[in-house]
Write a protein that holds these residues in place. Structure first.
Motif, PDB file in Angstrom:
ATOM      1  N   ALA A  14      -2.944  -4.666  10.088  1.00 36.81           N
ATOM      2  CA  ALA A  14      -1.675  -3.976   9.880  1.00 36.81           C
ATOM      3  C   ALA A  14      -1.662  -2.725  10.764  1.00 36.81           C
ATOM      4  CB  ALA A  14      -1.504  -3.595   8.416  1.00 36.81           C
ATOM      5  N   THR A  15      -0.472  -2.231  11.060  1.00 32.91           N
ATOM      6  CA  THR A  15      -0.353  -1.069  11.949  1.00 32.91           C
ATOM      7  C   THR A  15       0.482   0.014  11.284  1.00 32.91           C
ATOM      8  OG1 THR A  15       1.615  -1.996  13.017  1.00 32.91           O
ATOM      9  CG2 THR A  15      -0.521  -2.501  14.015  1.00 32.91           C
ATOM     10  N   GLY A  16       0.356   1.228  11.793  1.00 36.08           N
ATOM     11  CA  GLY A  16       1.137   2.345  11.283  1.00 36.08           C
ATOM     12  C   GLY A  16       0.365   3.164  10.268  1.00 36.08           C
ATOM     13  N   GLN A  17       0.755   4.417  10.127  1.00 37.64           N
ATOM     14  CA  GLN A  17       0.133   5.299   9.149  1.00 37.64           C
ATOM     15  C   GLN A  17       0.778   5.094   7.775  1.00 37.64           C
ATOM     16  OE1 GLN A  17      -2.635   7.259   9.892  1.00 37.64           O
ATOM     17  NE2 GLN A  17      -2.444   5.948  11.702  1.00 37.64           N
ATOM     18  N   ASP A  18       0.034   5.413   6.745  1.00 42.43           N
ATOM     19  CA  ASP A  18       0.516   5.193   5.376  1.00 42.43           C
ATOM     20  C   ASP A  18       1.862   5.879   5.142  1.00 42.43           C
ATOM     21  OD1 ASP A  18      -1.947   4.007   5.200  1.00 42.43           O
ATOM     22  OD2 ASP A  18      -2.833   5.544   3.911  1.00 42.43           O
ATOM     23  N   GLU A  19       1.977   7.113   5.599  1.00 41.89           N
ATOM     24  CA  GLU A  19       3.214   7.866   5.368  1.00 41.89           C
ATOM     25  C   GLU A  19       4.404   7.239   6.077  1.00 41.89           C
ATOM     26  OE1 GLU A  19       4.561  12.524   4.897  1.00 41.89           O
ATOM     27  OE2 GLU A  19       2.880  12.036   6.228  1.00 41.89           O
ATOM     28  N   ASP A  20       4.159   6.564   7.196  1.00 43.35           N
ATOM     29  CA  ASP A  20       5.251   5.902   7.919  1.00 43.35           C
ATOM     30  C   ASP A  20       5.924   4.850   7.039  1.00 43.35           C
ATOM     31  OD1 ASP A  20       4.602   7.430  10.130  1.00 43.35           O
ATOM     32  OD2 ASP A  20       3.378   5.858  11.061  1.00 43.35           O
ATOM     33  N   TYR A  21       5.117   4.119   6.265  1.00 38.17           N
ATOM     34  CA  TYR A  21       5.678   3.108   5.360  1.00 38.17           C
ATOM     35  C   TYR A  21       6.562   3.766   4.309  1.00 38.17           C
ATOM     36  CZ  TYR A  21       2.386  -0.394   7.197  1.00 38.17           C
ATOM     37  OH  TYR A  21       1.696  -1.270   8.001  1.00 38.17           O
ATOM     38  N   VAL A  22       6.089   4.873   3.764  1.00 39.96           N
ATOM     39  CA  VAL A  22       6.851   5.584   2.745  1.00 39.96           C
ATOM     40  C   VAL A  22       8.177   6.080   3.304  1.00 39.96           C
ATOM     41  CG1 VAL A  22       6.873   7.572   1.196  1.00 39.96           C
ATOM     42  CG2 VAL A  22       4.761   6.270   1.510  1.00 39.96           C
ATOM     43  N   LEU A  23       8.150   6.664   4.473  1.00 42.40           N
ATOM     44  CA  LEU A  23       9.364   7.201   5.076  1.00 42.40           C
ATOM     45  C   LEU A  23      10.377   6.103   5.386  1.00 42.40           C
ATOM     46  CD1 LEU A  23       7.791   9.872   7.466  1.00 42.40           C
ATOM     47  CD2 LEU A  23       8.998  10.274   5.305  1.00 42.40           C
ATOM     48  N   GLU A  24       9.907   4.951   5.849  1.00 39.19           N
ATOM     49  CA  GLU A  24      10.808   3.835   6.119  1.00 39.19           C
ATOM     50  C   GLU A  24      11.393   3.281   4.825  1.00 39.19           C
ATOM     51  OE1 GLU A  24      12.070   2.272   8.949  1.00 39.19           O
ATOM     52  OE2 GLU A  24      11.335   4.130   9.849  1.00 39.19           O
ATOM     53  N   ALA A  25      10.580   3.223   3.786  1.00 39.63           N
ATOM     54  CA  ALA A  25      11.065   2.752   2.492  1.00 39.63           C
ATOM     55  C   ALA A  25      12.165   3.675   1.974  1.00 39.63           C
ATOM     56  CB  ALA A  25       9.916   2.668   1.501  1.00 39.63           C
ATOM     57  N   ILE A  26      11.936   4.974   2.049  1.00 37.83           N
ATOM     58  CA  ILE A  26      12.933   5.949   1.597  1.00 37.83           C
ATOM     59  C   ILE A  26      14.216   5.821   2.418  1.00 37.83           C
ATOM     60  CG2 ILE A  26      13.464   8.407   1.471  1.00 37.83           C
ATOM     61  CD1 ILE A  26      10.459   8.870   0.885  1.00 37.83           C
ATOM     62  N   LYS A  27      14.072   5.730   3.721  1.00 38.31           N
ATOM     63  CA  LYS A  27      15.230   5.660   4.617  1.00 38.31           C
ATOM     64  C   LYS A  27      16.112   4.457   4.311  1.00 38.31           C
ATOM     65  CE  LYS A  27      14.808   4.314   8.947  1.00 38.31           C
ATOM     66  NZ  LYS A  27      14.406   4.305  10.389  1.00 38.31           N
ATOM     67  N   ASN A  28      15.490   3.388   3.828  1.00 40.61           N
ATOM     68  CA  ASN A  28      16.233   2.148   3.584  1.00 40.61           C
ATOM     69  C   ASN A  28      16.572   1.920   2.115  1.00 40.61           C
ATOM     70  OD1 ASN A  28      16.463   0.594   6.284  1.00 40.61           O
ATOM     71  ND2 ASN A  28      14.373   1.415   6.279  1.00 40.61           N
ATOM     72  N   GLY A  29      16.462   2.958   1.317  1.00 36.71           N
ATOM     73  CA  GLY A  29      16.978   2.901  -0.044  1.00 36.71           C
ATOM     74  C   GLY A  29      16.045   2.352  -1.104  1.00 36.71           C
ATOM     75  N   TYR A  30      14.761   2.224  -0.780  1.00 35.44           N
ATOM     76  CA  TYR A  30      13.817   1.734  -1.783  1.00 35.44           C
ATOM     77  C   TYR A  30      13.513   2.850  -2.781  1.00 35.44           C
ATOM     78  CZ  TYR A  30      13.022  -2.575   0.769  1.00 35.44           C
ATOM     79  OH  TYR A  30      13.204  -3.797   1.355  1.00 35.44           O
ATOM     80  N   THR A  31      13.482   2.501  -4.050  1.00 35.45           N
ATOM     81  CA  THR A  31      13.177   3.477  -5.103  1.00 35.45           C
ATOM     82  C   THR A  31      11.748   3.362  -5.607  1.00 35.45           C
ATOM     83  OG1 THR A  31      14.016   1.972  -6.816  1.00 35.45           O
ATOM     84  CG2 THR A  31      15.576   3.556  -5.867  1.00 35.45           C
ATOM     85  N   VAL A  32      11.125   2.204  -5.384  1.00 40.04           N
ATOM     86  CA  VAL A  32       9.739   1.965  -5.791  1.00 40.04           C
ATOM     87  C   VAL A  32       9.028   1.219  -4.683  1.00 40.04           C
ATOM     88  CG1 VAL A  32       8.199   0.791  -7.419  1.00 40.04           C
ATOM     89  CG2 VAL A  32      10.265   1.908  -8.260  1.00 40.04           C
ATOM     90  N   MET A  33       7.822   1.660  -4.340  1.00 42.46           N
ATOM     91  CA  MET A  33       6.986   0.890  -3.425  1.00 42.46           C
ATOM     92  C   MET A  33       5.544   0.968  -3.903  1.00 42.46           C
ATOM     93  SD  MET A  33       6.360   3.174   0.043  1.00 42.46           S
ATOM     94  CE  MET A  33       5.226   1.927   0.662  1.00 42.46           C
ATOM     95  N   GLY A  34       4.809  -0.066  -3.618  1.00 47.33           N
ATOM     96  CA  GLY A  34       3.399  -0.090  -3.987  1.00 47.33           C
ATOM     97  C   GLY A  34       2.538  -0.456  -2.798  1.00 47.33           C
ATOM     98  N   PHE A  35       1.465   0.280  -2.612  1.00 47.01           N
ATOM     99  CA  PHE A  35       0.450  -0.095  -1.625  1.00 47.01           C
ATOM    100  C   PHE A  35      -0.503  -1.084  -2.290  1.00 47.01           C
ATOM    101  CE2 PHE A  35       1.966   3.829   0.274  1.00 47.01           C
ATOM    102  CZ  PHE A  35       1.887   3.567   1.633  1.00 47.01           C
ATOM    103  N   SER A  36      -0.729  -2.200  -1.621  1.00 45.35           N
ATOM    104  CA  SER A  36      -1.573  -3.254  -2.205  1.00 45.35           C
ATOM    105  C   SER A  36      -2.434  -3.868  -1.111  1.00 45.35           C
ATOM    106  CB  SER A  36      -0.710  -4.331  -2.860  1.00 45.35           C
ATOM    107  OG  SER A  36       0.230  -4.845  -1.916  1.00 45.35           O
ATOM    108  N   ASP A  37      -3.225  -3.041  -0.456  1.00 48.71           N
ATOM    109  CA  ASP A  37      -4.050  -3.558   0.633  1.00 48.71           C
ATOM    110  C   ASP A  37      -5.123  -4.493   0.081  1.00 48.71           C
ATOM    111  OD1 ASP A  37      -4.607  -3.896   3.274  1.00 48.71           O
ATOM    112  OD2 ASP A  37      -5.059  -1.795   3.678  1.00 48.71           O
ATOM    113  N   HIS A  38      -5.675  -5.324   0.966  1.00 48.52           N
ATOM    114  CA  HIS A  38      -6.665  -6.322   0.563  1.00 48.52           C
ATOM    115  C   HIS A  38      -7.900  -5.633  -0.005  1.00 48.52           C
ATOM    116  CE1 HIS A  38      -4.485  -9.668   2.388  1.00 48.52           C
ATOM    117  NE2 HIS A  38      -4.253  -8.884   3.420  1.00 48.52           N
ATOM    118  N   ALA A  39      -8.212  -5.945  -1.232  1.00 50.39           N
ATOM    119  CA  ALA A  39      -9.283  -5.246  -1.944  1.00 50.39           C
ATOM    120  C   ALA A  39     -10.643  -5.502  -1.318  1.00 50.39           C
ATOM    121  CB  ALA A  39      -9.312  -5.687  -3.408  1.00 50.39           C
ATOM    122  N   PRO A  40     -11.489  -4.483  -1.296  1.00 49.64           N
ATOM    123  CA  PRO A  40     -12.862  -4.667  -0.812  1.00 49.64           C
ATOM    124  C   PRO A  40     -13.647  -5.512  -1.804  1.00 49.64           C
ATOM    125  CG  PRO A  40     -12.637  -2.529  -1.823  1.00 49.64           C
ATOM    126  CD  PRO A  40     -11.253  -3.119  -1.791  1.00 49.64           C
TER     127      PRO A  40
END
Length: 265
Positions: A14-40
């Motif tokens: 995957a690419t991009g910084q964690d905060e970039d995902y949050v900012l894009e989610a906010i910009k596009n009207g998402y009210t809830v997001m979850g990070f669910s990266d592949h568990a170690p």
């Protein structure tokens, strides 16, 4: 507008910084997001997985998500999660390890049958006409769902069975009906839809429509721009609507926390 399937650069694909995902989610009207990266996973015999967070990176992942939760708490509800497989020999130890990070939810994404480190383990997305592999996939996902620790099942149609179609339909009818009995939602995977993988599988979703399972759309975001792809999101909804399936609303989704208890949004 919510999405609980989101990866980070730590998984290696995957690419991009964690905060970039949050900012894009906010910009596009998402009210809830979850990070669910592949568990170690602490695999035996020195096995190294090429697509998940390393053990050494886990705390960094958790700290990053928790910091973003605090920074943007007045704008968007951010959850900490993991996507992982049900590996019978390792699962109990894995859960105890993940609990130490106080996660908010888990997604069941069965990328391998058997235990990944075993020489006969099969990647679920590899084309196979083996009924035994199909049966193993079905069995492991059901066993994972029965633990009661997962909020939903990611890409449940990932298994790439190329054998007899009627065999697939019969096996998947049993699979889907059993998951309906367990009342665990199924994810329509946006990544598979937009990149034209072997999933979504039309036969699979036709069976889901008849069985009446609860369904949600998971972006399976591997880059921040996915949150801006509203055109394909509408097409995904139209695809589901062609079967008479309406994705569930956030208020109807229950998180399963680290104590195995349901939590409403």
């Amino acid at each position: 507008m919510y999405n609980l399937h989101n990866h980070t650069f730590r998984c290696g694909h995957a690419t991009g910084q964690d905060e970039d995902y949050v900012l894009e989610a906010i910009k596009n009207g998402y009210t809830v997001m979850g990070f669910s990266d592949h568990a170690p996973y602490a695999f035996p015999n020195g096995h190294k997985s090429g697509y998940r967070i390393s053990l050494d990176d886990t705390q960094n992942y958790v700290s990053s998500v928790r910091a973003l939760q605090e920074k943007y708490k007045s704008i968007i509800d951010i959850k900490l999660g993991f996507e992982l497989e049900y590996f019978p020999d390792l699962f109990d130890k894995e859960i105890e390890y993940l609990k130490s990070f106080k996660y908010d939810y888990l997604i069941l994404g069965q990328h391998y049958t058997d235990n990944e480190y075993e020489p006969y383990a099969k990647y679920s997305g590899t084309a196979t006409d083996s009924v035994a592999v199909l049966d193993k996939y079905i069995s492991q996902v059901i066993m994972g769902a029965k633990t009661g620790l997962f909020t939903y099942i990611a890409h449940p149609d990932l298994i790439n069975f190329t054998g007899d179609r009627q065999v697939y339909i019969n096996k998947m009818t049993y699979f889907i009906e059993r998951l309906k009995q367990l009342d665990i939602p199924l994810e329509f995977n946006f990544l598979g839809f937009t990149t034209k993988r072997n999933y979504p599988n039309r036969d699979f979703w036709g069976i889901v429509a008849k069985a009446g399972n609860r369904v949600l759309i998971g972006l399976d975001a591997h880059n921040p721009n996915v949150y801006s792809d509203k055109e394909n999101l509408e097409k995904a909804k139209e695809y589901l609507n062609s079967f008479g399936i309406t994705p569930m609303e956030l208020k109807d989704l229950r998180l399963v926390n680290r104590e195995g208890r349901y939590e409403q949004f």
